[in-house]
Design a protein around this motif. Structure first.
Motif, PDB file in Angstrom:
ATOM      1  N   SER A   2       0.818  -1.215   0.000  1.00  0.00           N
ATOM      2  CA  SER A   2       0.000   0.000   0.000  1.00  0.00           C
ATOM      3  C   SER A   2       0.849   1.261   0.000  1.00  0.00           C
ATOM      4  CB  SER A   2      -0.932   0.012   1.210  1.00  0.00           C
ATOM      5  OG  SER A   2      -2.092  -0.708   0.899  1.00  0.00           O
ATOM      6  N   GLU A   3       1.944   1.240   0.771  1.00  0.00           N
ATOM      7  CA  GLU A   3       2.820   2.427   0.838  1.00  0.00           C
ATOM      8  C   GLU A   3       3.518   2.682  -0.499  1.00  0.00           C
ATOM      9  OE1 GLU A   3       3.651   5.118   2.682  1.00  0.00           O
ATOM     10  OE2 GLU A   3       1.844   4.519   3.739  1.00  0.00           O
ATOM     11  N   ILE A   4       3.979   1.591  -1.121  1.00  0.00           N
ATOM     12  CA  ILE A   4       4.641   1.715  -2.437  1.00  0.00           C
ATOM     13  C   ILE A   4       3.634   2.221  -3.468  1.00  0.00           C
ATOM     14  CG2 ILE A   4       5.855   0.480  -4.281  1.00  0.00           C
ATOM     15  CD1 ILE A   4       6.731  -1.570  -2.086  1.00  0.00           C
ATOM     16  N   LEU A   5       2.427   1.631  -3.427  1.00  0.00           N
ATOM     17  CA  LEU A   5       1.381   2.028  -4.365  1.00  0.00           C
ATOM     18  C   LEU A   5       1.002   3.495  -4.167  1.00  0.00           C
ATOM     19  CD1 LEU A   5      -0.614   1.326  -6.598  1.00  0.00           C
ATOM     20  CD2 LEU A   5      -2.147   0.356  -4.881  1.00  0.00           C
ATOM     21  N   LYS A   6       0.862   3.910  -2.917  1.00  0.00           N
ATOM     22  CA  LYS A   6       0.536   5.318  -2.617  1.00  0.00           C
ATOM     23  C   LYS A   6       1.605   6.260  -3.186  1.00  0.00           C
ATOM     24  CE  LYS A   6       0.332   8.679   1.157  1.00  0.00           C
ATOM     25  NZ  LYS A   6      -0.241   9.719   0.319  1.00  0.00           N
ATOM     26  N   THR A   7       2.871   5.926  -2.955  1.00  0.00           N
ATOM     27  CA  THR A   7       3.975   6.755  -3.450  1.00  0.00           C
ATOM     28  C   THR A   7       3.933   6.859  -4.965  1.00  0.00           C
ATOM     29  OG1 THR A   7       5.308   6.029  -1.585  1.00  0.00           O
ATOM     30  CG2 THR A   7       6.490   7.054  -3.386  1.00  0.00           C
ATOM     31  N   LYS A   8       3.711   5.713  -5.626  1.00  0.00           N
ATOM     32  CA  LYS A   8       3.668   5.701  -7.094  1.00  0.00           C
ATOM     33  C   LYS A   8       2.469   6.488  -7.630  1.00  0.00           C
ATOM     34  CE  LYS A   8       5.243   2.729  -9.815  1.00  0.00           C
ATOM     35  NZ  LYS A   8       5.586   1.626 -10.710  1.00  0.00           N
ATOM     36  N   LEU A   9       1.327   6.333  -6.954  1.00  0.00           N
ATOM     37  CA  LEU A   9       0.125   7.053  -7.383  1.00  0.00           C
ATOM     38  C   LEU A   9       0.268   8.556  -7.156  1.00  0.00           C
ATOM     39  CD1 LEU A   9      -2.831   4.729  -6.249  1.00  0.00           C
ATOM     40  CD2 LEU A   9      -2.171   5.287  -8.586  1.00  0.00           C
ATOM     41  N   ASP A  10       0.869   8.938  -6.039  1.00  0.00           N
ATOM     42  CA  ASP A  10       1.084  10.364  -5.757  1.00  0.00           C
ATOM     43  C   ASP A  10       1.989  10.998  -6.817  1.00  0.00           C
ATOM     44  OD1 ASP A  10      -0.553  10.463  -3.559  1.00  0.00           O
ATOM     45  OD2 ASP A  10       1.039  10.147  -2.088  1.00  0.00           O
ATOM     46  N   THR A  11       3.005  10.247  -7.230  1.00  0.00           N
ATOM     47  CA  THR A  11       3.905  10.725  -8.295  1.00  0.00           C
ATOM     48  C   THR A  11       3.139  10.871  -9.607  1.00  0.00           C
ATOM     49  OG1 THR A  11       5.732   9.574  -7.231  1.00  0.00           O
ATOM     50  CG2 THR A  11       6.075  10.225  -9.521  1.00  0.00           C
ATOM     51  N   LEU A  12       2.291   9.886  -9.884  1.00  0.00           N
ATOM     52  CA  LEU A  12       1.481   9.901 -11.107  1.00  0.00           C
ATOM     53  C   LEU A  12       0.506  11.088 -11.119  1.00  0.00           C
ATOM     54  CD1 LEU A  12       1.231   8.014 -13.628  1.00  0.00           C
ATOM     55  CD2 LEU A  12      -0.741   6.976 -12.503  1.00  0.00           C
ATOM     56  N   VAL A  13      -0.082  11.376  -9.959  1.00  0.00           N
ATOM     57  CA  VAL A  13      -1.008  12.506  -9.828  1.00  0.00           C
ATOM     58  C   VAL A  13      -0.306  13.823 -10.183  1.00  0.00           C
ATOM     59  CG1 VAL A  13      -2.252  13.924  -8.125  1.00  0.00           C
ATOM     60  CG2 VAL A  13      -2.651  11.464  -8.223  1.00  0.00           C
ATOM     61  N   LYS A  14       0.928  13.990  -9.698  1.00  0.00           N
ATOM     62  CA  LYS A  14       1.693  15.221  -9.994  1.00  0.00           C
ATOM     63  C   LYS A  14       1.940  15.370 -11.500  1.00  0.00           C
ATOM     64  CE  LYS A  14       3.958  15.640  -5.541  1.00  0.00           C
ATOM     65  NZ  LYS A  14       5.101  15.194  -4.745  1.00  0.00           N
ATOM     66  N   LEU A  15       2.123  14.239 -12.167  1.00  0.00           N
ATOM     67  CA  LEU A  15       2.352  14.255 -13.619  1.00  0.00           C
ATOM     68  C   LEU A  15       1.074  14.490 -14.414  1.00  0.00           C
ATOM     69  CD1 LEU A  15       4.748  11.200 -14.152  1.00  0.00           C
ATOM     70  CD2 LEU A  15       5.282  13.588 -14.691  1.00  0.00           C
ATOM     71  N   LYS A  16      -0.009  13.873 -13.944  1.00  0.00           N
ATOM     72  CA  LYS A  16      -1.235  13.831 -14.750  1.00  0.00           C
ATOM     73  C   LYS A  16      -2.262  14.915 -14.432  1.00  0.00           C
ATOM     74  CE  LYS A  16       0.080  10.239 -17.123  1.00  0.00           C
ATOM     75  NZ  LYS A  16       0.492  10.422 -18.523  1.00  0.00           N
ATOM     76  N   ASN A  17      -2.307  15.393 -13.193  1.00  0.00           N
ATOM     77  CA  ASN A  17      -3.299  16.420 -12.858  1.00  0.00           C
ATOM     78  C   ASN A  17      -2.813  17.801 -13.305  1.00  0.00           C
ATOM     79  OD1 ASN A  17      -4.736  14.324 -11.757  1.00  0.00           O
ATOM     80  ND2 ASN A  17      -5.099  15.301  -9.792  1.00  0.00           N
ATOM     81  N   THR A  18      -2.520  17.898 -14.587  1.00  0.00           N
ATOM     82  CA  THR A  18      -1.979  19.131 -15.164  1.00  0.00           C
ATOM     83  C   THR A  18      -2.701  19.444 -16.475  1.00  0.00           C
ATOM     84  OG1 THR A  18      -0.332  17.938 -16.474  1.00  0.00           O
ATOM     85  CG2 THR A  18       0.333  18.621 -14.246  1.00  0.00           C
ATOM     86  N   ASN A  19      -2.645  20.685 -16.845  1.00  0.00           N
ATOM     87  CA  ASN A  19      -3.260  21.116 -18.093  1.00  0.00           C
ATOM     88  C   ASN A  19      -2.591  20.425 -19.290  1.00  0.00           C
ATOM     89  OD1 ASN A  19      -5.475  22.863 -18.584  1.00  0.00           O
ATOM     90  ND2 ASN A  19      -4.112  24.159 -19.776  1.00  0.00           N
ATOM     91  N   LYS A  20      -1.288  20.272 -19.218  1.00  0.00           N
ATOM     92  CA  LYS A  20      -0.523  19.634 -20.299  1.00  0.00           C
ATOM     93  C   LYS A  20      -1.004  18.197 -20.516  1.00  0.00           C
ATOM     94  CE  LYS A  20       4.238  18.403 -21.624  1.00  0.00           C
ATOM     95  NZ  LYS A  20       4.064  16.934 -21.652  1.00  0.00           N
ATOM     96  N   VAL A 232     -10.445  11.569  -4.501  1.00  0.00           N
ATOM     97  CA  VAL A 232     -10.760  11.557  -5.931  1.00  0.00           C
ATOM     98  C   VAL A 232      -9.652  12.208  -6.769  1.00  0.00           C
ATOM     99  CG1 VAL A 232     -12.490  12.464  -7.580  1.00  0.00           C
ATOM    100  CG2 VAL A 232     -13.229  11.302  -5.528  1.00  0.00           C
ATOM    101  N   LYS A 233      -8.646  12.757  -6.106  1.00  0.00           N
ATOM    102  CA  LYS A 233      -7.516  13.335  -6.867  1.00  0.00           C
ATOM    103  C   LYS A 233      -6.802  12.263  -7.698  1.00  0.00           C
ATOM    104  CE  LYS A 233      -3.566  12.914  -3.685  1.00  0.00           C
ATOM    105  NZ  LYS A 233      -2.732  13.620  -2.710  1.00  0.00           N
TER     106      LYS A 233
END
Length: 254
Positions: A2-20, A232-233
């Motif tokens: 769960s911790e590894i998954l959370k870290t990976k998802l948080d990184t993905l959110v920073k990449l994807k929750n963008t206008n670009k 939901v982020k």
């Protein structure tokens, strides 16, 4: 895990929750961000079923200014427009219904009032469906599919299009608009479509194997372990992960 998954998802959110990232592939939110209007956004959300490219192409054909026009004008200007389950008459009636509602109350006010009774967005969706029925007695398969079916006790449907609308309207970052300021992000539910359902099973975020509202609650609860105030982020990042077909490779590295 769960911790590894959370870290990976948080990184993905920073990449994807963008206008670009939003403009890398077709998405109805692209149209919403042009207008930044609650009623146009609702139309975009409720027409958001099927192929993303087709959805965006269809939305770009619509004259949203008709929401502020007379019903006579709506009837005159929406001839020949149809989309999948909605025929010409259905689309005309959808515009008339939302135009009548717009003359009466803002969606922000309507949804917020219904939500605040129990801090529950599903209550707000049900209240909206009941209001729609009172505003216009028209009924057909396409029209009823568009607005959704009123339920007793608990919905069976994941209500994906409405939950997506709330994500757009409530969350505030580079991706989402944050227009509804009195609904809390902690009370949002995940907009679960069939792709996200499969991804969530693959990643072990979901155990329930039935695609329904109970799965929405289970997945949202799981994502609250990663972020209690904004579960939901993770929606858009997970959706894009499935869309890119990278999910299997990605999951192997967890």
């Amino acid at each position: 895990m769960s911790e590894i998954l959370k870290t990976k998802l948080d990184t993905l959110v920073k990449l994807k929750n963008t206008n670009k990232a939003l403009f890398e592939n077709p998405d109805p939110l692209q149209v919403v961000k042009i207008y930044k209007d609650e009623f146009i956004a609702l139309l975009c959300a409720l027409f958001a079923y099927g192929n993303a490219k087709n959805i965006v192409n269809f939305l770009n054909k619509l004259d949203f200014s008709l929401l502020d026009s007379s019903e006579k004008q709506i009837q005159k200007n929406l001839k020949g427009i149809k989309y999948r389950f909605q025929n010409e008459r259905d689309i005309l009636e959808i515009f008339i219904t939302l135009s009548r509602l717009k003359n009466e109350i803002s969606l922000n006010e309507f949804f917020t009032k219904a939500y605040q009774k129990r801090q529950n967005t599903t209550d707000a969706i049900l209240a909206f469906m009941k209001k729609i029925q009172k505003i216009n007695s028209y009924s057909s398969y396409g029209y009823d599919f568009f607005f959704g079916k009123i339920w007793q006790n608990i919905p069976k449907s994941p209500l994906k299009r409405y939950h997506m609308y709330f994500r757009w309207m409530v969350r505030k970052d580079e991706l989402d608009l944050g227009i509804f300021t009195n609904i809390h992000t902690k009370d949002l539910l995940i907009p679960l479509d069939t792709h996200l359902f499969k991804i969530s099973l693959t990643l072990g975020l979901l155990k329930r194997k039935i695609y329904d509202y109970k799965s929405v609650l289970e997945l949202t609860k799981k994502l609250k372990e990663f972020d209690a105030n904004d579960p939901v982020k993770y929606d858009f990042a997970l959706y894009r992960l499935g869309q890119s077909k990278e999910i299997d490779t990605w999951a192997l590295n967890i």
